[in-house]
Write a protein that holds these residues in place. Structure first.
Motif, PDB file in Angstrom:
ATOM      1  N   ASP A  92       0.853  -1.188  -0.171  1.00 31.59           N
ATOM      2  CA  ASP A  92      -0.007   0.000   0.031  1.00 31.59           C
ATOM      3  C   ASP A  92       0.757   1.218   0.110  1.00 31.59           C
ATOM      4  OD1 ASP A  92      -1.594   2.054   0.223  1.00 31.59           O
ATOM      5  OD2 ASP A  92      -2.993   1.366   2.170  1.00 31.59           O
ATOM      6  N   LYS A  93       1.033   1.761  -1.218  1.00 25.67           N
ATOM      7  CA  LYS A  93       2.015   2.748  -1.213  1.00 25.67           C
ATOM      8  C   LYS A  93       1.823   4.045  -0.922  1.00 25.67           C
ATOM      9  CE  LYS A  93       4.795   0.480  -5.179  1.00 25.67           C
ATOM     10  NZ  LYS A  93       5.360   0.704  -6.453  1.00 25.67           N
ATOM     11  N   SER A  94       0.408   4.424  -0.758  1.00 27.70           N
ATOM     12  CA  SER A  94      -0.120   5.507  -0.260  1.00 27.70           C
ATOM     13  C   SER A  94       0.104   5.530   1.599  1.00 27.70           C
ATOM     14  CB  SER A  94      -1.560   5.683  -0.551  1.00 27.70           C
ATOM     15  OG  SER A  94      -2.326   4.675   0.203  1.00 27.70           O
ATOM     16  N   SER A  95       0.271   4.448   2.063  1.00 28.25           N
ATOM     17  CA  SER A  95       0.233   4.389   3.453  1.00 28.25           C
ATOM     18  C   SER A  95       1.783   4.177   3.986  1.00 28.25           C
ATOM     19  CB  SER A  95      -0.697   3.337   3.793  1.00 28.25           C
ATOM     20  OG  SER A  95      -2.151   3.737   3.690  1.00 28.25           O
ATOM     21  N   TYR A  96       2.537   3.535   3.120  1.00 29.33           N
ATOM     22  CA  TYR A  96       3.788   2.891   3.969  1.00 29.33           C
ATOM     23  C   TYR A  96       4.913   3.053   2.586  1.00 29.33           C
ATOM     24  CZ  TYR A  96       0.449   0.887   7.136  1.00 29.33           C
ATOM     25  OH  TYR A  96      -0.446   0.806   7.885  1.00 29.33           O
ATOM     26  N   SER A 103      12.692   2.628   1.786  1.00 28.00           N
ATOM     27  CA  SER A 103      13.980   3.061   0.855  1.00 28.00           C
ATOM     28  C   SER A 103      14.872   1.900   0.489  1.00 28.00           C
ATOM     29  CB  SER A 103      14.704   3.997   1.959  1.00 28.00           C
ATOM     30  OG  SER A 103      15.509   3.012   2.660  1.00 28.00           O
ATOM     31  N   PRO A 104      15.586   2.284  -0.865  1.00 27.89           N
ATOM     32  CA  PRO A 104      16.500   1.204  -1.073  1.00 27.89           C
ATOM     33  C   PRO A 104      17.524   0.915  -0.034  1.00 27.89           C
ATOM     34  CG  PRO A 104      16.106   3.015  -2.714  1.00 27.89           C
ATOM     35  CD  PRO A 104      15.755   3.388  -1.535  1.00 27.89           C
ATOM     36  N   ILE A 105      18.305   0.014  -0.134  1.00 23.13           N
ATOM     37  CA  ILE A 105      19.515  -0.480   0.612  1.00 23.13           C
ATOM     38  C   ILE A 105      20.685   0.246   0.298  1.00 23.13           C
ATOM     39  CG2 ILE A 105      20.914  -2.370   1.684  1.00 23.13           C
ATOM     40  CD1 ILE A 105      18.563  -4.143   1.232  1.00 23.13           C
ATOM     41  N   GLU A 106      21.252   1.022   1.243  1.00 24.42           N
ATOM     42  CA  GLU A 106      22.624   1.749   0.771  1.00 24.42           C
ATOM     43  C   GLU A 106      23.522   1.429   1.998  1.00 24.42           C
ATOM     44  OE1 GLU A 106      23.936   6.117  -0.816  1.00 24.42           O
ATOM     45  OE2 GLU A 106      21.888   5.401  -0.547  1.00 24.42           O
ATOM     46  N   GLY A 107      24.762   1.278   1.643  1.00 20.18           N
ATOM     47  CA  GLY A 107      25.361   1.055   2.897  1.00 20.18           C
ATOM     48  C   GLY A 107      25.196   0.109   4.033  1.00 20.18           C
ATOM     49  N   ALA A 108      24.229  -1.127   3.663  1.00 23.13           N
ATOM     50  CA  ALA A 108      23.953  -2.010   4.664  1.00 23.13           C
ATOM     51  C   ALA A 108      22.726  -1.683   5.461  1.00 23.13           C
ATOM     52  CB  ALA A 108      25.112  -2.716   5.472  1.00 23.13           C
ATOM     53  N   LYS A 109      22.085  -0.532   4.969  1.00 22.80           N
ATOM     54  CA  LYS A 109      20.924   0.155   5.876  1.00 22.80           C
ATOM     55  C   LYS A 109      19.781   0.634   4.975  1.00 22.80           C
ATOM     56  CE  LYS A 109      20.067   4.152   8.747  1.00 22.80           C
ATOM     57  NZ  LYS A 109      20.720   5.382   9.676  1.00 22.80           N
ATOM     58  N   PHE A 110      18.556   0.768   5.508  1.00 22.64           N
ATOM     59  CA  PHE A 110      17.351   1.297   4.811  1.00 22.64           C
ATOM     60  C   PHE A 110      16.372   1.430   5.789  1.00 22.64           C
ATOM     61  CE2 PHE A 110      16.122  -3.216   5.626  1.00 22.64           C
ATOM     62  CZ  PHE A 110      14.886  -3.165   6.048  1.00 22.64           C
ATOM     63  N   SER A 111      15.673   2.366   5.290  1.00 25.20           N
ATOM     64  CA  SER A 111      14.480   2.865   6.468  1.00 25.20           C
ATOM     65  C   SER A 111      12.998   2.623   5.635  1.00 25.20           C
ATOM     66  CB  SER A 111      14.372   4.411   6.655  1.00 25.20           C
ATOM     67  OG  SER A 111      14.516   5.195   5.388  1.00 25.20           O
ATOM     68  N   TYR A 112      12.150   2.782   6.572  1.00 23.05           N
ATOM     69  CA  TYR A 112      10.900   2.112   6.183  1.00 23.05           C
ATOM     70  C   TYR A 112       9.627   2.751   7.032  1.00 23.05           C
ATOM     71  CZ  TYR A 112      10.548  -0.936  10.081  1.00 23.05           C
ATOM     72  OH  TYR A 112      10.403  -1.374  11.292  1.00 23.05           O
ATOM     73  N   GLY A 113       8.496   2.435   6.600  1.00 24.20           N
ATOM     74  CA  GLY A 113       7.304   2.904   7.539  1.00 24.20           C
ATOM     75  C   GLY A 113       6.235   3.756   7.044  1.00 24.20           C
ATOM     76  N   GLY A 114       5.535   4.121   7.585  1.00 25.58           N
ATOM     77  CA  GLY A 114       4.255   4.805   7.312  1.00 25.58           C
ATOM     78  C   GLY A 114       3.095   5.272   8.345  1.00 25.58           C
ATOM     79  N   PRO A 115       2.408   6.215   8.070  1.00 28.36           N
ATOM     80  CA  PRO A 115       1.188   6.526   8.989  1.00 28.36           C
ATOM     81  C   PRO A 115       0.136   5.527   8.919  1.00 28.36           C
ATOM     82  CG  PRO A 115       1.278   7.963   6.972  1.00 28.36           C
ATOM     83  CD  PRO A 115       2.475   7.170   6.932  1.00 28.36           C
ATOM     84  N   GLY A 116      -0.178   4.834   7.984  1.00 29.95           N
ATOM     85  CA  GLY A 116      -1.394   3.945   7.775  1.00 29.95           C
ATOM     86  C   GLY A 116      -2.313   4.940   7.896  1.00 29.95           C
ATOM     87  N   GLY A 117      -3.411   4.478   8.389  1.00 31.36           N
ATOM     88  CA  GLY A 117      -4.650   5.371   8.384  1.00 31.36           C
ATOM     89  C   GLY A 117      -5.623   4.884   7.428  1.00 31.36           C
ATOM     90  N   LYS A 118      -5.589   3.881   6.652  1.00 29.98           N
ATOM     91  CA  LYS A 118      -6.583   3.465   5.660  1.00 29.98           C
ATOM     92  C   LYS A 118      -7.841   2.203   6.247  1.00 29.98           C
ATOM     93  CE  LYS A 118      -5.458   2.948   1.389  1.00 29.98           C
ATOM     94  NZ  LYS A 118      -5.000   2.620   0.080  1.00 29.98           N
ATOM     95  N   SER A 119      -8.906   2.492   6.108  1.00 29.40           N
ATOM     96  CA  SER A 119      -9.929   1.532   6.711  1.00 29.40           C
ATOM     97  C   SER A 119      -9.967   0.323   5.853  1.00 29.40           C
ATOM     98  CB  SER A 119     -11.155   2.007   6.573  1.00 29.40           C
ATOM     99  OG  SER A 119     -11.014   3.426   7.737  1.00 29.40           O
ATOM    100  N   ALA A 120     -10.228  -1.009   6.401  1.00 27.39           N
ATOM    101  CA  ALA A 120     -10.328  -2.029   5.689  1.00 27.39           C
ATOM    102  C   ALA A 120     -11.884  -1.959   4.937  1.00 27.39           C
ATOM    103  CB  ALA A 120     -10.534  -3.044   6.626  1.00 27.39           C
TER     104      ALA A 120
END
Length: 209
Positions: free
Chosen positions: A185-189, A192-209
């Motif tokens: 769900d790219k609108s909520s989460y 990032s690409p892996i660079e230097g053995a590291k990446f970040s991720y996440g997002g606010p959510g907020g979508k209803s089922a």
């Protein structure tokens, strides 16, 4: 159905369904499950472990919400709809076939548990792929929860770093290059690409089922 006969898109969809069904829920796997993860490339030699340092964030979740960072290690050779071997954390003691869970923060990792080889079929020999990142689950009628810190990839986002794979001889190899990723769900989460053995991720959510 052999895993190598799938296109990469089909494989992602099937893995998403399998991993989603394996997560705890109150309705037998029918609740939405969303991912923002990286996945290792196909490798005939297999994988024998994975190491990473993960951020941990705490925030209030409502009833019916689940959010976590996770590592999936599996072997899907053969009829992988029936014979999938998978665990969420660990690495192999090559001689025994056991998968060991180590934990350490600002200190040498210590063994805190293990998954005996007797629990598995193919996974006692090697893993065919490893996924790592964040996932959330939420019941119908509630909104999707935040993932990681609740921020999209940035300096404020949750991250995995010091990423390493373990080969069959017990050598650790830093993951310096980017790997395929899945964001359901790219609108909520996001991730990032892996660079230097590291990446970040996440997002606010907020979508209803």
């Amino acid at each position: 159905m052999d895993r190598k006969s799938h296109s990469s898109g089909d494989a992602w969809s099937s893995m998403q369904a399998l991993y989603g069904a394996a997560l705890p829920s109150g309705d037998g796997g029918g609740t939405p499950t969303l991912f923002a993860v990286h996945k290792t490339e196909d490798n005939d030699k297999g994988y024998y472990g994975f190491m990473a340092t993960m951020d941990v964030y705490g925030y209030n979740l409502n009833g019916g919400q689940m959010s976590s960072a996770a590592i999936w290690i599996n072997n899907d050779e053969g009829d992988w709809k029936q014979d999938l071997d998978a665990i969420t954390v660990g690495w192999l003691d090559k001689s025994s076939g056991d998968w060991l869970l180590h934990y350490g923060f600002n200190s040498a990792p210590a063994v805190v548990g293990h998954f005996p080889a007797s629990l598995f079929d193919s996974l006692s020999k090697k893993a065919t792929d490893i996924m790592f990142g964040g996932h959330v689950r939420y019941a119908k009628g509630v909104s999707s929860p935040a993932m990681g810190s609740g921020a999209f990839p940035s300096d404020k986002a949750a991250s995995f770093w010091d990423l390493q794979l373990i080969d069959e001889d017990g050598n650790s190899i830093p993951i310096q290059n980017d790997l395929p990723s899945l964001v359901t769900d790219k609108s909520s989460y996001s991730i990032s690409p892996i660079e230097g053995a590291k990446f970040s991720y996440g997002g606010p959510g907020g979508k209803s089922a």
